[in-house]
Design an enzyme around this catalytic site. Structure first.
Site, PDB file in Angstrom:
ATOM      1  N   TYR A 149       0.841  -1.212   0.000  1.00 59.07           N
ATOM      2  CA  TYR A 149       0.000   0.000   0.000  1.00 59.07           C
ATOM      3  C   TYR A 149       0.872   1.257   0.000  1.00 59.07           C
ATOM      4  O   TYR A 149       0.541   2.249  -0.658  1.00 59.07           O
ATOM      5  CB  TYR A 149      -0.948  -0.007   1.200  1.00 59.07           C
ATOM      6  N   ARG A 156       1.226   6.645  -6.758  1.00 57.46           N
ATOM      7  CA  ARG A 156       0.055   7.483  -7.029  1.00 57.46           C
ATOM      8  C   ARG A 156       0.392   8.959  -6.863  1.00 57.46           C
ATOM      9  O   ARG A 156       0.111   9.770  -7.755  1.00 57.46           O
ATOM     10  CB  ARG A 156      -1.095   7.101  -6.089  1.00 57.46           C
ATOM     11  N   TYR A 209      -1.499  13.135   6.245  1.00 48.57           N
ATOM     12  CA  TYR A 209      -1.071  12.149   7.232  1.00 48.57           C
ATOM     13  C   TYR A 209       0.422  12.300   7.494  1.00 48.57           C
ATOM     14  O   TYR A 209       1.193  12.535   6.555  1.00 48.57           O
ATOM     15  CB  TYR A 209      -1.306  10.712   6.712  1.00 48.57           C
ATOM     16  N   ARG A 222     -11.881  13.259   1.420  1.00 51.67           N
ATOM     17  CA  ARG A 222     -12.866  12.416   2.116  1.00 51.67           C
ATOM     18  C   ARG A 222     -14.152  12.250   1.322  1.00 51.67           C
ATOM     19  O   ARG A 222     -14.861  11.259   1.481  1.00 51.67           O
ATOM     20  CB  ARG A 222     -13.169  12.994   3.496  1.00 51.67           C
ATOM     21  N   GLU A 333     -14.245  -1.151   6.174  1.00 51.28           N
ATOM     22  CA  GLU A 333     -14.249   0.158   5.525  1.00 51.28           C
ATOM     23  C   GLU A 333     -15.552   0.274   4.737  1.00 51.28           C
ATOM     24  O   GLU A 333     -16.012  -0.706   4.149  1.00 51.28           O
ATOM     25  CB  GLU A 333     -13.036   0.288   4.593  1.00 51.28           C
TER      26      GLU A 333
HETATM   27  C1  3EB Z   1      -8.078   6.040   5.537  1.00 46.52           C
HETATM   28  O1  3EB Z   1      -8.968   6.825   5.861  1.00 46.52           O
HETATM   29  C2  3EB Z   1      -8.490   4.630   5.299  1.00 46.52           C
HETATM   30  O2  3EB Z   1      -5.614   5.358  -0.285  1.00 46.52           O
HETATM   31  O3  3EB Z   1      -7.203   5.954  -1.660  1.00 46.52           O
HETATM   32  C3  3EB Z   1      -9.679   5.223   2.580  1.00 46.52           C
HETATM   33  C4  3EB Z   1     -10.023   5.805   1.353  1.00 46.52           C
HETATM   34  C5  3EB Z   1      -8.403   4.737   2.764  1.00 46.52           C
HETATM   35  C6  3EB Z   1      -9.076   5.920   0.322  1.00 46.52           C
HETATM   36  C7  3EB Z   1      -6.800   5.591  -0.534  1.00 46.52           C
HETATM   37  C8  3EB Z   1      -7.466   4.852   1.735  1.00 46.52           C
HETATM   38  C9  3EB Z   1      -7.801   5.435   0.518  1.00 46.52           C
HETATM   39  O4  3EB Z   1      -6.901   6.367   5.449  1.00 46.52           O
HETATM   40  C10 3EB Z   1      -8.002   4.075   4.030  1.00 46.52           C
END
Ligand code: 3EB
Length: 348
Positions: A149, A156, A209, A222, A333
């Protein structure tokens, strides 16, 4: 209604008046036959095009598949470019990039998939991504010292930067799930007008992050609000998990992780409602629920159905897939999309 927020939306570019509206249908098909008139969509179940995430519910017949189909009334043309196949009517575009990550690794496959995808968008009027769905086998596995990942995230983000697209504020809504085999598949939906990105006040934006989650942050917002024609808007809510701030919470407790994910979904819906001045009902959205351990399905389903209403269209139409979540400690999820009619906006 928040007058400032509606000014925001009103100042957004609007769709050309001749735009054929974009619509959505979740269809059950025997033998994985493609329905006519659909731009395309994500397949699960028994189809050569399906992602490697088994369908836990609803129960499908052995030859059945489910397609999340995006459609328009415009005349469709199918094309291929590099590893991307796509269909467009000139107003909307749906495609899928398929890249084998076995030879050059995940980072290279991701850059190839996104590179081809961005080349397609640049060559059509549909330059704006509305939503992305990423599926990668063994997402939590280590490869050469780095989790797959994290390699995906690096590839990406680099692909966005390579074409001078923002990899931070305004990133598209997305999800990234781990399948049980198969190549990297990136499904994408694009249009002629940029959507409005929505963040969750309970969570740090994913593109911010800290680097404890990997050297390159995930590239997604989001949620996204997009004008889909005929006075309707779509709200695309990204994959949503049990994360508060930037931390995973309720480790090992699938019930509380599901509840926390639903609290996050509600926060995103509220943030979207503050932008549009209109609430969006949880009970009317189309959901995909990803469950890491198949044995957790009953608990996840019970909590989800209680939240959206056990007799609601949302509960009736939801699909549950067996997939890995992008952080090894996350057990569930949930993603969703729904539609908002401008018509009921009242004074605005
Ligand atoms: C998160 O909130 C959980 O890498 O495109 C959620 C939605 C998550 C999209 C992405 C990852 C992705 O981090 C994981």
């Amino acid at each position: 209604m928040n007058p400032l927020a509606s000014t925001d939306l009103a100042s957004q570019a609007s769709l050309p008046p001749d735009t054929a509206p974009l619509s959505f249908r979740r269809v059950r098909l025997a033998g994985g036959a493609s329905p006519a008139a659909a731009l395309g969509g994500r397949w699960v179940g028994r189809s050569p095009e399906a992602i490697g995430a088994p369908v836990l519910a609803p129960t499908l017949a052995p030859q059945e598949a489910l397609l999340d189909a995006w459609s328009t009334t415009g005349a469709l043309q199918a094309h291929q470019h590099g590893c991307v196949q796509y269909v467009t009517d000139g107003h909307w575009l749906h495609g899928v990039a398929v890249a084998d990550d076995r030879d050059g690794g995940v980072h290279a496959a991701t850059q190839r998939a996104y590179g081809d995808l961005f080349a397609v968008l640049a060559a059509t009027p549909c330059t704006h991504l509305l939503r992305l769905w990423n599926y990668l086998a063994d997402i939590n596995a280590d490869a050469g010292g780095t989790e797959r990942y994290k390699q995906f995230n690096a590839g990406r983000q680099q692909a966005f930067l390579d074409v001078h697209r923002s990899a931070f504020e305004g990133s598209p809504a997305a999800c990234a799930l781990g399948t049980h085999g198969g190549p990297l598949r990136v499904y994408f939906l694009a249009g002629r007008v940029p959507p409005v990105a929505i963040e969750n006040p309970r969570q740090v934006s994913a593109y911010r992050y800290p680097d404890t989650y990997g050297p390159r942050a995930p590239t997604f917002s989001r949620a996204a609000l997009a004008d889909v024609g005929l006075g309707r808007r779509a709200l695309f809510i990204s994959g949503t998990a049990s994360i508060v701030g930037h931390q995973s919470v309720h480790l090992g407790d699938v019930r509380r992780q599901t509840e926390e994910s639903l609290t996050n979904l509600a926060a995103v819906r509220d943030a979207a409602a503050a932008r549009t001045g209109q609430p969006i009902a949880a009970s009317e959205m189309a959901y995909t629920v990803y469950v890491r351990h198949a044995a957790d399905l009953p608990v996840v389903r019970e909590v989800f159905e209680r939240a959206v209403g056990p007799a609601s269209p949302a509960a009736r139409e939801a699909i549950y897939l067996h997939a890995d979540i992008c952080r090894a400690e996350l057990l569930v999820e949930i993603e969703a999309h729904g539609f908002i009619e401008h018509g009921s906006r009242g004074a605005a």
